[in-house]
Scaffold this active site. Sequence first.
Site, PDB file in Angstrom:
ATOM      1  N   LEU A 137       0.828  -1.208   0.000  1.00  0.00           N
ATOM      2  CA  LEU A 137       0.000   0.000   0.000  1.00  0.00           C
ATOM      3  C   LEU A 137       0.864   1.260   0.000  1.00  0.00           C
ATOM      4  CD1 LEU A 137      -2.824   1.364   0.287  1.00  0.00           C
ATOM      5  CD2 LEU A 137      -2.525   1.167   2.770  1.00  0.00           C
ATOM      6  N   GLY A 143       2.965   7.908   2.192  1.00  0.00           N
ATOM      7  CA  GLY A 143       3.018   7.039   3.345  1.00  0.00           C
ATOM      8  C   GLY A 143       1.743   7.153   4.151  1.00  0.00           C
ATOM      9  N   ILE A 170       7.521  -2.227   2.185  1.00  0.00           N
ATOM     10  CA  ILE A 170       6.574  -3.338   2.062  1.00  0.00           C
ATOM     11  C   ILE A 170       7.179  -4.572   2.736  1.00  0.00           C
ATOM     12  CG2 ILE A 170       5.193  -4.719   0.505  1.00  0.00           C
ATOM     13  CD1 ILE A 170       4.624  -1.615   0.607  1.00  0.00           C
ATOM     14  N   PHE A 246      -8.031  -0.030   4.338  1.00  0.00           N
ATOM     15  CA  PHE A 246      -8.134   0.464   5.709  1.00  0.00           C
ATOM     16  C   PHE A 246      -8.720  -0.597   6.640  1.00  0.00           C
ATOM     17  CE2 PHE A 246      -8.267   5.314   4.746  1.00  0.00           C
ATOM     18  CZ  PHE A 246      -6.901   5.285   4.527  1.00  0.00           C
ATOM     19  N   GLY A 350      25.574   0.346  30.949  1.00  0.00           N
ATOM     20  CA  GLY A 350      26.282   0.103  29.691  1.00  0.00           C
ATOM     21  C   GLY A 350      25.984  -1.253  29.102  1.00  0.00           C
ATOM     22  N   GLU A 373       1.518   1.423  10.125  1.00  0.00           N
ATOM     23  CA  GLU A 373       0.080   1.303  10.396  1.00  0.00           C
ATOM     24  C   GLU A 373      -0.472   2.572  11.050  1.00  0.00           C
ATOM     25  OE1 GLU A 373      -0.257  -0.997   8.760  1.00  0.00           O
ATOM     26  OE2 GLU A 373       0.832  -2.794   9.285  1.00  0.00           O
ATOM     27  N   GLY A 374       0.049   3.730  10.648  1.00  0.00           N
ATOM     28  CA  GLY A 374      -0.403   5.005  11.183  1.00  0.00           C
ATOM     29  C   GLY A 374       0.555   5.547  12.219  1.00  0.00           C
ATOM     30  N   PHE A 393      -6.798  16.756   8.880  1.00  0.00           N
ATOM     31  CA  PHE A 393      -5.723  16.105   8.137  1.00  0.00           C
ATOM     32  C   PHE A 393      -5.136  17.028   7.061  1.00  0.00           C
ATOM     33  CE2 PHE A 393      -7.483  12.330  10.058  1.00  0.00           C
ATOM     34  CZ  PHE A 393      -6.374  11.517  10.225  1.00  0.00           C
TER      35      PHE A 393
END
Length: 394
Positions: A137, A143, A170, A246, A350, A373-374, A393
């Site tokens: 996707l 993105g 991907i 989605f 350390g 995934e967001g 958005f």
Amino acid sequence: MSDSMTNTSDVLALDSLLTPDELALRDKIRDYTAQRIRPNIARWYEDAVFPREIAPELGELGVLGMHLEGYGCPGRTAVEYGLAAMELEAGDSGIRTFVSVQGSLAMTAIHKWGSEAQKQQYLPRMAAGELIGCFALTEPTAGSDPSSMVTCARETDDGGWVLDGAKRWIGLASIADVMVVWARTTGENPGIRGFLVPAGTPGVAATPIEPKLSMRASIQCDVTFDAVQLGPEAILPAAAGLRAPFSCLNEARYGIAWGAMGAARDSYEAALEYAGSRLQFGRPLAGYQLTQEKLVNMLLEIQKGTMVALHLGRLKDSGRLEPQQISLGKLNNVREAIKIAREARTILGGNGVTLDYSPLRHANNLESVRTYEGTDEVHTLILGQHLTGINAFR
């Protein structure tokens, strides 16, 4: 895991909220992680290798397409899937990511939007780990905004398709037997559609993205499509618009809310064990107030985050889970898990920057989990829109 460790990780007795079947499945996955993942993960991570050989093992374990019904899929509950995700990510985010890409993304896309023939062809062998899928996707310039994708599919006179474009980040693409590819179609009914592209199809190239500072025991790729010829049978017939991908992303985001708490718990337990045995100034680190405060703060967020994940699972199993609720779980649990992993590393001093200990590896991996995934920003805006009724958005 000893009873004492279990108690120090579950002060609220959240296990009492689980059924005997859920506990049995959780313990089965926990045992697998202890025996198969933990002894090998430092080497896999250092060598940047995804252990392809565990795919059939995970199929036999029943965690591939775990929440799906029929076609050889396990058909388990959302809570059971969440518990499995938590235990696998306690081993490593890369292992849980494989299960997520295979089941929540690729298999869900076929199960939900594919034809009967596509389901019969792919799902049984994917559930068994015999075939690997991926979900293409994200693009180099699209993105967090998949509506801006430029990968396109042009319909041909014979009902087939020609696919052109590029995808980025991907998971599993270079080893996938089948790609679920999302593209913008042209013609009489333009829109976003899904296509199944078998491995070896001419014109497809998948190149692993290297080197990486995160998810080193996993595979993410750049993928290009150059005049890829597909037949009419390649299209997912029921998938139209961004609602289709989605719906798959929400399945993956749900699993992440659980998985992140597995990474957090493992980081906390590593720090707790170390603090009890490491002597500084003549006494264990665990005997100092500052160390105890760090451990307590970690435990608080792990217990709260696990309650959130469990509540989401119960909502999902009752058919009442909403996207904004998934966003709340993903945003909160991953954000807190990163803080816990980083704080756990400070207790290790350390020694914590070596692969002998898990917290910094988890913290590095969780930077990817936080992004895919967001991102935090995307889920913040999803929740912001829910609260205010205003889409911010754009």
